[in-house]
Design a protein around this motif. Structure first.
Motif: not given
Length: 382
Positions: A279-291, A340-348
């Motif tokens: 969970e923390d890894t996924v949230l960290a990835n989401l917050c790391a993506i730039q506008h 790697s960052l968008f792997a969390s996004v696409v899963t959600l």
């Protein structure tokens, strides 16, 4: 001497070791080395000889710089050993902004601390010779003195350390708001230029919302992450399907809250050798993506429409090749990071029906992603 006095804004008798050190570092090291003997004689003639230990340390540091052996840390440590240079990072991890990045408050507090340290040197509470020779006790006392000053209220009630941090936070939030507003305007421009506007897929939206209500009632991942993203941890789910779906989709692009604390969260947080939870890894990835990356990726999907592949690798490529944002040539490691960052996004996205089981964009995703981004970047309603 004239240069040093002008650089410090003080006459020769009032110059401190810090003044001289900063002036020496303001010119090429070779020039400073050549000038050092004459400067030392002029300081002696002015009745402000400083000390042998200081001049020897100056020669050693400048020689090391000239030879290309000195590190930035070496030079900073030497500057701090003058006894009146604030420590760049204190033991409690307070960090002063770089000189050209200090706001009015940070500049004021920095100057106040320099003046405070000068008073302590004059009172004999700081021994610069002990600092420059590497005395550990002197260094520890020097650090503690600054820590104490940073945490002690001024006569006007401001606490220096907090005042500087608050100013930095405000600057960061303002920059974030400006970036978000620009991204929103670009998103709206791009959507307005589409030859065909996405229509609401009513049946798909209703089915996705029904699945989402069941999912959000479950414990564990991904339910806890989706609830945190949408801010549903402490408020009920909306009755309207569109409101529910867009809240969660927008939360993925801009998480509203962290996971609810429970159990040994603090203990896990301070365990620096432990691994982050999923969970923390996924949230960290989401917050790391730039506008800019969100804008480039969603804009590309909006233009291509449903049926296009939206896998993490494809998203990374779309962002790297986007003409909607200013990007340098993406190195392979940059693409790997974005993927790697968008792997969390696409899963959600899969749980929301934005993409299907093959990571292909659905009509629901084509309609909803731009609206979700617009919601995530719009100022909260008053």
């Amino acid at each position: 001497m004239d240069f040093v006095c002008a650089h410090a804004g003080r006459p020769a008798p009032a110059l401190t070791r810090r003044d001289v050190a900063r002036a020496l570092l303001a010119v090429p090291s070779g020039v400073a080395l050549v000038a050092l003997p004459d400067l030392r004689r002029e300081m002696l003639a002015a009745g402000n000889p400083l000390s042998r230990a200081f001049w020897e340390s100056a020669k050693a540091v400048l020689s090391s710089i000239e030879a290309g052996q000195a590190t930035v840390g070496d030079v900073q440590r030497w500057l701090e050993s003058t006894g009146t240079e604030p420590i760049l990072m204190t033991p409690s991890y307070f960090v002063w902004p770089e000189e050209d990045e200090r706001g009015p408050v940070a500049t004021e507090m920095y100057d106040r601390l320099v003046a405070h340290l000068e008073e302590r040197v004059a009172a004999g509470e700081i021994d610069p010779d002990a600092l420059v020779t590497g005395d550990r006790e002197a260094r520890r006392a020097y650090e503690e003195l600054q820590e104490q000053w940073l945490g002690t209220p001024l006569p006007d009630g401001r606490v220096p350390g907090f005042a500087v941090s608050d100013e930095q936070d405000e600057e960061l939030f303002n920059a974030w708001d400006e970036e978000e507003a620009f991204a929103l305007s670009e998103l709206q421009r791009i959507m307005a230029e589409l030859p065909k506007q996405p229509e609401t897929p009513v049946e798909e939206l209703e089915a996705a919302a029904a699945r989402l209500r069941v999912l959000l009632a479950l414990p564990g991942y991904p339910s806890n992450v989706l609830r945190a993203c949408a801010g549903f941890e402490d408020r009920p789910l909306p009755d309207d399907d569109t409101e529910l779906w867009l809240s969660v989709a927008a939360g993925i692009a801009g998480p509203i809250s962290d996971l609810s604390e429970g159990g040994d969260v603090l203990e896990e947080f301070v365990d620096l050798e432990g691994e982050l939870s999923q969970e923390d890894t996924v949230l960290a990835n989401l917050c790391a993506i730039q506008h800019a990356d969100w804008l480039a990726g969603v804009a590309a999907l909006a233009r291509m429409g449903p049926g296009v592949l939206a896998s993490p690798e494809r998203m990374a490529r779309l962002i790297a090749e986007s003409e909607d944002i200013d990007v340098d040539e993406h190195a392979e490691d940059d693409l790997d990071t974005t993927e790697s960052l968008f792997a969390s996004v696409v899963t959600l996205w899969g749980y929301l029906g934005v993409v299907d089981e093959d990571d292909v964009l659905t009509p629901l995703g084509w309609w909803g992603l731009p609206k979700a981004l617009e919601r995530a970047w719009s100022p909260p309603a008053e």
